[in-house]
Design an enzyme around this catalytic site. Structure first.
Site, PDB file in Angstrom:
ATOM      1  N   LYS A   1     -54.101  24.237  32.060  1.00 54.35           N
ATOM      2  CA  LYS A   1     -55.419  24.157  32.255  1.00 54.35           C
ATOM      3  C   LYS A   1     -55.686  22.668  33.614  1.00 54.35           C
ATOM      4  O   LYS A   1     -56.569  23.421  34.329  1.00 54.35           O
ATOM      5  CB  LYS A   1     -55.578  23.096  31.051  1.00 54.35           C
TER       6      LYS A   1
ATOM      7  N   GLU B   1     -48.044  26.521  18.731  1.00 48.91           N
ATOM      8  CA  GLU B   1     -48.324  25.163  18.848  1.00 48.91           C
ATOM      9  C   GLU B   1     -48.545  24.182  17.951  1.00 48.91           C
ATOM     10  O   GLU B   1     -48.708  23.450  18.662  1.00 48.91           O
ATOM     11  CB  GLU B   1     -49.988  26.071  19.572  1.00 48.91           C
TER      12      GLU B   1
ATOM     13  N   HIS C   1     -39.113  52.036  15.978  1.00 48.24           N
ATOM     14  CA  HIS C   1     -38.870  52.884  17.667  1.00 48.24           C
ATOM     15  C   HIS C   1     -39.143  52.333  18.416  1.00 48.24           C
ATOM     16  O   HIS C   1     -39.066  52.345  19.753  1.00 48.24           O
ATOM     17  CB  HIS C   1     -40.199  54.042  16.614  1.00 48.24           C
TER      18      HIS C   1
ATOM     19  N   LYS D   1     -64.641  25.436  19.420  1.00 48.60           N
ATOM     20  CA  LYS D   1     -64.656  24.066  18.442  1.00 48.60           C
ATOM     21  C   LYS D   1     -65.213  22.854  19.516  1.00 48.60           C
ATOM     22  O   LYS D   1     -66.157  22.304  19.487  1.00 48.60           O
ATOM     23  CB  LYS D   1     -63.133  23.433  18.012  1.00 48.60           C
TER      24      LYS D   1
ATOM     25  N   GLY E   1     -58.484  24.390  15.727  1.00 48.09           N
ATOM     26  CA  GLY E   1     -58.788  25.577  15.678  1.00 48.09           C
ATOM     27  C   GLY E   1     -57.117  25.946  15.313  1.00 48.09           C
ATOM     28  O   GLY E   1     -58.418  27.340  14.887  1.00 48.09           O
ATOM     29  N   ARG E   2     -56.299  26.338  15.232  1.00 46.58           N
ATOM     30  CA  ARG E   2     -55.309  27.209  14.866  1.00 46.58           C
ATOM     31  C   ARG E   2     -55.558  27.306  13.170  1.00 46.58           C
ATOM     32  O   ARG E   2     -55.225  27.879  12.839  1.00 46.58           O
ATOM     33  CB  ARG E   2     -54.427  27.415  15.194  1.00 46.58           C
TER      34      ARG E   2
ATOM     35  N   GLU F   1     -62.813  29.462  29.522  1.00 47.21           N
ATOM     36  CA  GLU F   1     -62.396  30.976  29.406  1.00 47.21           C
ATOM     37  C   GLU F   1     -63.587  31.609  28.790  1.00 47.21           C
ATOM     38  O   GLU F   1     -63.600  31.893  29.178  1.00 47.21           O
ATOM     39  CB  GLU F   1     -61.072  31.567  28.740  1.00 47.21           C
TER      40      GLU F   1
HETATM   41  O1  F6P Z   1     -55.812  26.079  24.737  1.00 45.34           O
HETATM   42  C1  F6P Z   1     -55.674  25.815  23.167  1.00 45.34           C
HETATM   43  C2  F6P Z   1     -56.553  25.760  22.966  1.00 45.34           C
HETATM   44  O2  F6P Z   1     -57.364  23.890  22.452  1.00 45.34           O
HETATM   45  C3  F6P Z   1     -56.478  25.892  21.433  1.00 45.34           C
HETATM   46  O3  F6P Z   1     -55.510  24.487  20.627  1.00 45.34           O
HETATM   47  C4  F6P Z   1     -57.937  26.528  20.575  1.00 45.34           C
HETATM   48  O4  F6P Z   1     -57.621  27.285  19.408  1.00 45.34           O
HETATM   49  C5  F6P Z   1     -58.069  27.120  21.493  1.00 45.34           C
HETATM   50  O5  F6P Z   1     -57.295  26.167  22.672  1.00 45.34           O
HETATM   51  C6  F6P Z   1     -59.409  27.307  21.322  1.00 45.34           C
HETATM   52  O6  F6P Z   1     -60.113  26.130  21.910  1.00 45.34           O
HETATM   53  P1  F6P Z   1     -61.878  26.082  21.522  1.00 45.34           P
HETATM   54  O7  F6P Z   1     -62.113  26.601  20.228  1.00 45.34           O
HETATM   55  O8  F6P Z   1     -62.618  24.695  21.585  1.00 45.34           O
HETATM   56  O9  F6P Z   1     -62.485  26.806  22.124  1.00 45.34           O
END
Ligand code: F6P
Length: 549
Positions: A513, A354, A385, A208, A268-269, A214
């Site tokens: 972060k 979250e 199990h 987003k 995002g979620r 990452e």
């Molecule tokens: O670090 C958490 C977060 O901001 C989440 O809320 C989000 O889903 C995820 O990182 C990924 O964010 P983006 O879609 O901006 O890469």
């Protein structure tokens, strides 16, 4: 809107004293006393049947919980969400994921305009891209059809999509293979790239913000891999972006027509029903994804229009509050007895933890009550199990969600029956347990007696009274999955309103972060930062270890 701390509401106080009266009741007795219990505590909506009779509740418990929902203004908050109010107060944003699955022929107004034209345009572009990929007409830089799609994204831009692809893709063979990379650990990308060909691989960068460390590092490394394999810059054409940050995606090199939108009113979620689900459309087909949207919309309507007492997300959300705040249950387990849904617990972990893992109210005041429990779980049959021992005889109260399909995705009588039998047996065992007298009789029947019987007996008794809710559906279809996703989103919303937290921000992820950025700079030779003794010593040890090789 209520500004009163939840635990000062009269219904909360009433629930406290009600809890002290009924906490020791055993569900065995509740079932024995009420032949109608299973019917009384069950609901049907959107092809889902919810049996919540195996919970430690009476009719009065539910009445008080519904009263709590009223006093906490659940209905008014629900209206505010649908009206597009900025209910994400700390970021001044709406939370309008319900618009994402709104039918195309009806407007959805937000901020003085209809959002549906942009939602529908995104759906159309998803269809064009996914149809072309599935038909083999989307070509790579050398003119060969794309056969593999690698999705790069993390958190809300990953978990729901992988869960849904696993849940639905088994229905479609011979389509592009869809793989996922989320972790910045290079092993993830290296493993995912194994066997892929630069000529026939397409990347989806789902972010987003288009700034998540990452994802951006993985995207850069993937672009490098593509360059190395193709001998040229093939980002335009072999990279698609799903983002609210159009400029950053263009700057990365993605072609304008390959940038799909999300908007600031989609968290995002909560983005599984947005263009973020492009890999789902690629793996299962856009028609299947539209079915998923229809299922989610049906549940949205159920949530919006149904009185609290018959409202499935409300009932489940209130049960969550009941266990968390009155029984002090620290965790909740999600147990799909439907293998394609095995990633559901991981998806719900982010959705719930979250969203509601917070200690301050919307206005910033300390809450002083427990909020989100730890959500965990796994494929139910496998988990029997591993961790079910703790559910049956451990010291924790763990409310469980059983998700059960009457028919599995790969219909096979022996397998289906065994799986279903296990699901029902586990929920029955957790509820009823097995008392000492019955256990003794069984052990005696097996020939045990005297000191051996005495020694074994306490280990074989099951206290029972472990609560569970069972969600039963005929079979996992895209529509059922959509209904399940919306059910859990709204369930969480109900809980968050009862707790008084903003379910749509996530400031708690920022500190780590920030610190990581500093450490990355230090590792790259940018000096030594100020750390606690433990972190400093660990860094020093890493440096020594690395200097050896
Ligand atoms: O670090 C958490 C977060 O901001 C989440 O809320 C989000 O889903 C995820 O990182 C990924 O964010 P983006 O879609 O901006 O890469």
């Amino acid at each position: 809107m209520t500004t009163r701390a939840p635990n000062h509401l009269p219904a909360w106080q009433a629930l406290l004293s009600h809890h002290s009266r009924i906490a020791s009741l055993h569900m065995r007795r509740l079932f024995a006393d009420d032949a109608e219990r299973a019917r009384r505590f069950s609901l049907e909506a959107c092809d889902l049947f919810l049996d919540y009779s195996k919970n430690r509740i009476t009719a009065q418990t539910m009445e008080l919980l519904f009263e709590l929902a009223r006093q906490a203004d659940v209905e008014a908050w629900r209206e505010r969400m649908y009206a597009g109010d900025a209910i994400n107060t700390s970021e001044g944003r709406a939370a309008l994921h319900v618009a994402l699955r709104h039918p195309g022929d009806a407007p959805f107004p937000h901020a003085d305009r209809d959002v549906m034209p942009q939602v529908l345009a995104a759906r159309r572009r998803m269809r064009e891209i996914s149809d072309a990929l599935r038909a083999g007409t989307r070509l790579g830089h050398s003119g060969k059809p794309i056969t593999s799609v690698l999705h790069i994204g993390i958190g809300g831009s990953h978990l729901g999509m992988e869960m849904a692809v696993q849940a639905l893709a088994a229905r479609e063979a011979g389509r592009p293979a869809v793989r996922f990379v989320s972790s910045v650990d290079a092993a993830n990308l290296a493993g995912a790239l194994q066997g892929l060909d630069a000529e026939t691989t397409l990347f989806i960068v789902a972010s987003k913000t288009f700034s998540t460390a990452e994802t951006m590092l993985n995207a850069a490394s993937a672009a490098q891999w593509l360059r190395a394999g193709s001998g040229r810059d093939a980002i335009a054409g072999q990279f698609i972006a799903v983002t609210a940050n159009d400029d950053a995606a263009r700057a990365f090199g993605v072609a304008a027509e390959d940038i799909l939108p999300v908007w600031d009113w989609v968290g995002g979620r909560y983005s599984l029903t947005s263009a973020m689900a492009l890999p789902v459309a690629v793996a299962a087909g856009m028609d299947a994804f539209e079915e998923l949207l229809a299922g989610a919309h049906a549940m949205d309507r159920h949530f919006h229009e149904t009185p609290l007492e018959q409202n499935m997300p409300v009932v489940l959300g209130l049960l969550g509050v009941w266990y968390r705040n009155f029984f002090a249950a620290a965790t909740r387990a999600v147990l799909p007895y439907d293998y394609p849904l095995r990633a559901l617990p991981a998806y719900l972990q982010q959705l719930e933890m979250e969203s509601a893992g917070k200690s301050v109210a919307r206005d910033g005041d300390a809450l002083g009550i427990a909020t989100c429990p730890v959500v965990w779980g796994a494929s139910g049959n496998d988990a029997q199990h591993s961790f079910f021992q703790l559910l049956h005889q451990g010291s924790e109260l763990v409310p469980c969600d059983f998700l059960v399909a009457a028919r599995g995705a790969h219909a096979s009588p022996g397998h289906d029956d065994t799986l279903l039998a296990n699901a029902l047996a586990q929920a029955e065992a957790l509820m009823g347990g097995r008392e000492a007298a019955e256990t003794r009789a069984r052990l005696e029947g097996q020939g045990l007696g005297g000191p051996a019987l005495k020694a074994r007996l306490p280990h074989c008794v099951f206290a029972g009274n472990q609560p569970s809710s069972t969600l039963l559906y005929e079979r996992l279809t895209p529509r059922t999955l959509g209904a399940l996703v919306a059910l859990y989103e709204h369930r969480l919303f109900v809980q968050s309103v009862c707790w008084g937290v903003n379910a749509f921000d996530q400031w708690g992820v920022e500190l780590g972060k920030e610190l990581a950025q500093g450490i990355v700079a230090e590792l790259a030779g940018g000096g030594v930062g100020s750390h606690d003794g433990s972190t400093a010593a660990l860094l020093e040890r890493v440096r020594r270890m690395r200097s050896k090789s």
